[in-house]
Write a protein that holds these residues in place. Structure first.
Motif, PDB file in Angstrom:
ATOM      1  N   PHE A 252       3.633   0.673   9.306  1.00  0.00           N
ATOM      2  CA  PHE A 252       3.517   1.391   8.040  1.00  0.00           C
ATOM      3  C   PHE A 252       2.133   1.197   7.435  1.00  0.00           C
ATOM      4  O   PHE A 252       1.651   0.059   7.332  1.00  0.00           O
ATOM      5  N   PRO A 253       1.483   2.278   7.030  1.00  0.00           N
ATOM      6  CA  PRO A 253       0.165   2.148   6.388  1.00  0.00           C
ATOM      7  C   PRO A 253       0.293   1.566   4.984  1.00  0.00           C
ATOM      8  O   PRO A 253       1.392   1.516   4.406  1.00  0.00           O
ATOM      9  N   LEU A 254      -0.817   1.143   4.442  1.00  0.00           N
ATOM     10  CA  LEU A 254      -0.836   0.663   3.059  1.00  0.00           C
ATOM     11  C   LEU A 254      -0.430   1.787   2.104  1.00  0.00           C
ATOM     12  O   LEU A 254      -0.610   2.971   2.400  1.00  0.00           O
ATOM     13  N   LEU A 255       0.115   1.417   0.973  1.00  0.00           N
ATOM     14  CA  LEU A 255       0.546   2.412  -0.011  1.00  0.00           C
ATOM     15  C   LEU A 255      -0.654   3.152  -0.590  1.00  0.00           C
ATOM     16  O   LEU A 255      -1.700   2.547  -0.860  1.00  0.00           O
ATOM     17  N   ASP A 256      -0.485   4.459  -0.782  1.00  0.00           N
ATOM     18  CA  ASP A 256      -1.576   5.233  -1.370  1.00  0.00           C
ATOM     19  C   ASP A 256      -1.288   5.507  -2.852  1.00  0.00           C
ATOM     20  O   ASP A 256      -0.341   4.965  -3.430  1.00  0.00           O
ATOM     21  N   ASP A 257      -2.090   6.355  -3.458  1.00  0.00           N
ATOM     22  CA  ASP A 257      -1.985   6.607  -4.899  1.00  0.00           C
ATOM     23  C   ASP A 257      -0.702   7.335  -5.288  1.00  0.00           C
ATOM     24  O   ASP A 257      -0.345   7.368  -6.475  1.00  0.00           O
ATOM     25  N   THR A 273      -2.017  -8.512   9.083  1.00  0.00           N
ATOM     26  CA  THR A 273      -3.470  -8.608   8.936  1.00  0.00           C
ATOM     27  C   THR A 273      -4.164  -7.827  10.055  1.00  0.00           C
ATOM     28  O   THR A 273      -3.518  -7.310  10.967  1.00  0.00           O
ATOM     29  N   LYS A 274      -5.477  -7.779   9.976  1.00  0.00           N
ATOM     30  CA  LYS A 274      -6.268  -6.986  10.923  1.00  0.00           C
ATOM     31  C   LYS A 274      -6.090  -7.438  12.363  1.00  0.00           C
ATOM     32  O   LYS A 274      -6.137  -6.637  13.300  1.00  0.00           O
ATOM     33  N   ASP A 275      -5.858  -8.737  12.562  1.00  0.00           N
ATOM     34  CA  ASP A 275      -5.696  -9.256  13.928  1.00  0.00           C
ATOM     35  C   ASP A 275      -4.249  -9.189  14.411  1.00  0.00           C
ATOM     36  O   ASP A 275      -3.912  -9.716  15.467  1.00  0.00           O
ATOM     37  N   GLY A 276      -3.369  -8.556  13.624  1.00  0.00           N
ATOM     38  CA  GLY A 276      -1.986  -8.383  14.036  1.00  0.00           C
ATOM     39  C   GLY A 276      -1.055  -9.487  13.626  1.00  0.00           C
ATOM     40  O   GLY A 276       0.111  -9.523  14.039  1.00  0.00           O
ATOM     41  N   THR A 277      -1.518 -10.410  12.789  1.00  0.00           N
ATOM     42  CA  THR A 277      -0.675 -11.514  12.326  1.00  0.00           C
ATOM     43  C   THR A 277       0.266 -11.034  11.227  1.00  0.00           C
ATOM     44  O   THR A 277      -0.173 -10.438  10.242  1.00  0.00           O
ATOM     45  N   ALA A 278       1.555 -11.297  11.397  1.00  0.00           N
ATOM     46  CA  ALA A 278       2.544 -10.957  10.372  1.00  0.00           C
ATOM     47  C   ALA A 278       2.648 -12.116   9.390  1.00  0.00           C
ATOM     48  O   ALA A 278       2.778 -13.276   9.790  1.00  0.00           O
ATOM     49  N   LEU A 279       2.567 -11.805   8.114  1.00  0.00           N
ATOM     50  CA  LEU A 279       2.581 -12.835   7.083  1.00  0.00           C
ATOM     51  C   LEU A 279       3.983 -13.061   6.545  1.00  0.00           C
ATOM     52  O   LEU A 279       4.865 -12.218   6.669  1.00  0.00           O
ATOM     53  N   GLY A 280       4.165 -14.207   5.895  1.00  0.00           N
ATOM     54  CA  GLY A 280       5.450 -14.526   5.290  1.00  0.00           C
ATOM     55  C   GLY A 280       5.632 -13.815   3.961  1.00  0.00           C
ATOM     56  O   GLY A 280       4.784 -13.040   3.512  1.00  0.00           O
ATOM     57  N   VAL A 281       6.761 -14.116   3.293  1.00  0.00           N
ATOM     58  CA  VAL A 281       7.082 -13.438   2.040  1.00  0.00           C
ATOM     59  C   VAL A 281       6.441 -14.094   0.830  1.00  0.00           C
ATOM     60  O   VAL A 281       6.350 -13.493  -0.237  1.00  0.00           O
ATOM     61  N   SER A 282       5.995 -15.341   0.962  1.00  0.00           N
ATOM     62  CA  SER A 282       5.454 -16.050  -0.189  1.00  0.00           C
ATOM     63  C   SER A 282       4.062 -15.544  -0.554  1.00  0.00           C
ATOM     64  O   SER A 282       3.300 -15.086   0.304  1.00  0.00           O
ATOM     65  N   LYS A 283       3.738 -15.637  -1.833  1.00  0.00           N
ATOM     66  CA  LYS A 283       2.415 -15.236  -2.303  1.00  0.00           C
ATOM     67  C   LYS A 283       1.329 -16.105  -1.696  1.00  0.00           C
ATOM     68  O   LYS A 283       0.219 -15.652  -1.436  1.00  0.00           O
ATOM     69  N   GLU A 284       1.661 -17.394  -1.443  1.00  0.00           N
ATOM     70  CA  GLU A 284       0.673 -18.317  -0.889  1.00  0.00           C
ATOM     71  C   GLU A 284       0.222 -17.874   0.501  1.00  0.00           C
ATOM     72  O   GLU A 284      -0.957 -17.950   0.831  1.00  0.00           O
ATOM     73  N   SER A 285       1.168 -17.387   1.311  1.00  0.00           N
ATOM     74  CA  SER A 285       0.818 -16.982   2.675  1.00  0.00           C
ATOM     75  C   SER A 285      -0.029 -15.722   2.682  1.00  0.00           C
ATOM     76  O   SER A 285      -0.752 -15.453   3.640  1.00  0.00           O
ATOM     77  N   ARG A 286       0.048 -14.933   1.601  1.00  0.00           N
ATOM     78  CA  ARG A 286      -0.693 -13.672   1.548  1.00  0.00           C
ATOM     79  C   ARG A 286      -2.026 -13.801   0.813  1.00  0.00           C
ATOM     80  O   ARG A 286      -2.848 -12.898   0.869  1.00  0.00           O
ATOM     81  N   GLN A 287      -2.192 -14.915   0.116  1.00  0.00           N
ATOM     82  CA  GLN A 287      -3.391 -15.073  -0.709  1.00  0.00           C
ATOM     83  C   GLN A 287      -4.657 -15.082   0.147  1.00  0.00           C
ATOM     84  O   GLN A 287      -4.790 -15.857   1.082  1.00  0.00           O
ATOM     85  N   GLY A 288      -5.578 -14.203  -0.164  1.00  0.00           N
ATOM     86  CA  GLY A 288      -6.848 -14.138   0.539  1.00  0.00           C
ATOM     87  C   GLY A 288      -6.800 -13.401   1.860  1.00  0.00           C
ATOM     88  O   GLY A 288      -7.833 -13.211   2.504  1.00  0.00           O
ATOM     89  N   ALA A 289      -5.600 -12.985   2.295  1.00  0.00           N
ATOM     90  CA  ALA A 289      -5.472 -12.304   3.585  1.00  0.00           C
ATOM     91  C   ALA A 289      -5.859 -10.831   3.449  1.00  0.00           C
ATOM     92  O   ALA A 289      -5.592 -10.196   2.429  1.00  0.00           O
ATOM     93  N   GLU A 290      -6.463 -10.301   4.502  1.00  0.00           N
ATOM     94  CA  GLU A 290      -6.831  -8.884   4.527  1.00  0.00           C
ATOM     95  C   GLU A 290      -5.680  -8.094   5.150  1.00  0.00           C
ATOM     96  O   GLU A 290      -5.569  -7.971   6.366  1.00  0.00           O
ATOM     97  N   ILE A 291      -4.818  -7.570   4.302  1.00  0.00           N
ATOM     98  CA  ILE A 291      -3.641  -6.842   4.776  1.00  0.00           C
ATOM     99  C   ILE A 291      -4.046  -5.397   5.088  1.00  0.00           C
ATOM    100  O   ILE A 291      -4.648  -4.718   4.260  1.00  0.00           O
ATOM    101  N   VAL A 292      -3.690  -4.952   6.303  1.00  0.00           N
ATOM    102  CA  VAL A 292      -4.079  -3.602   6.727  1.00  0.00           C
ATOM    103  C   VAL A 292      -2.881  -2.681   6.906  1.00  0.00           C
ATOM    104  O   VAL A 292      -3.041  -1.484   7.163  1.00  0.00           O
TER     105      VAL A 292
END
Length: 313
Positions: A252-257, A273-292
């Motif tokens: 799924f692509p990122l949400l648009d306007d 993320t860009k390298d294909g890593t799936a992140l967890g549900v917590s805000k800490e795991s997503r902080q600073g990550a480049e979600i694509v």
């Protein structure tokens, strides 16, 4: 038995200010020890409203009753924790129990008994009463000061706890669920949970589909592909899940306007993320990550494929 200075008839409304009865009948309080303030709310949505203000006022009431700042303990950890959780499942309540058992706290103050418990079976509030009984702790609410050494005080506290449980069972869980079911049966979003993946909720009041699910096209196309591929794999969900993860599909692509704020807040897919890593549900795991984009775990994929909302779409 006649009523004393700590009592008021059950159901009698307080005169004047909410706490006027307690403040005017507050002799012989254990001011030499600490008072525990338990300011739990019904939910996060109550932040900033009248209920929040009333419960914040508990600290000022404790001061009016004679306690000083150093003798007031506020258990903030449970501010938006459900009252249906057991005592030891709540961090703030557990800390309050420790303070009661070690003798630090000799009084507990809250805006109502329903701040302590929403216990349909009575096991929690009876245990709490016994604890207060054993350690000479009184419980202070706007309309009553409970001393559990007295049998009539125990009966009144139990009555109030049962009344709260019955109100929740019949008023909140039963009567308020009917409007939600009414909306759901007519195809409207009832405000519960997340929109199914691939859908958004129409928030435009002048629209003929107002409050109904509408396709969010960038994600709806992916959902259609998932069902098509599922059929091609002869309904083998494991094979589909394996294919997604082995190829590291960003489904799924990122949400648009065009996505609504509701969808942004309740999107239930797994960030990638860009390298294909799936992140967890917590805000800490997503902080600073480049979600694509987003993908689905196996459980999410099974849930999607079994969701009756997609029938006929």
């Amino acid at each position: 038995m006649g009523r004393n200075k700590y009592e008021r008839a059950i159901g009698q409304e307080p005169e004047g200010d909410l706490w006027s009865f307690t403040v005017s009948n507050s002799n012989n309080l254990p001011l030499q020890a600490a008072v525990g303030v338990y300011p739990r709310q019904s939910g996060a949505s109550q932040h900033g409203n009248v209920s929040t203000a009333i419960q914040s006022e508990c600290v000022e009431i404790a001061k009016k009753l004679g306690w000083t700042d150093e003798h007031i303990v506020v258990y903030k950890e449970d501010i938006v924790v459900s009252g249906r959780k057991k005592m030891y499942e709540r961090l703030g309540f557990s800390r309050m129990i420790d303070d009661i058992t070690n003798g630090r706290v000799k009084a507990v103050l809250a805006v109502d008994v329903d701040r302590f418990f929403r216990d349909e079976w009575g096991s929690q509030y009876t245990t709490f009463m016994e604890l207060c009984y054993e350690h000479d702790v009184i419980v202070i609410t706007p309309d009553f000061i409970s001393n559990f050494k007295r049998e009539d005080h125990r009966e009144i506290f139990v009555f109030n706890c049962r009344r709260t449980a019955m109100y929740l069972k019949f008023q909140v869980r039963s009567r308020l669920q009917y409007p939600r079911k009414y909306l759901q049966q007519r195809g409207y979003y009832a405000g519960l949970g997340s929109p199914p993946v691939g859908y958004d909720v129409d928030k435009k009041p002048d629209s003929p589909t107002y409050r109904k699910f509408i396709p969010y096209r960038p994600h709806a196309e992916v959902v259609r592909w998932l069902f098509e591929r599922y059929n091609e794999l002869q309904l083998d969900v494991l094979a589909l899940a394996k294919e997604i993860w082995e190829k590291k599909y960003i489904l799924f692509p990122l949400l648009d306007d065009t996505a609504s704020d509701l969808l942004r807040g309740k999107l239930r897919v797994t960030p990638v993320t860009k390298d294909g890593t799936a992140l967890g549900v917590s805000k800490e795991s997503r902080q600073g990550a480049e979600i694509v984009g987003y993908t689905l775990h196996r459980a999410g994929l099974e849930s999607l494929l079994c969701n009756p909302t997609y029938i006929g779409t």
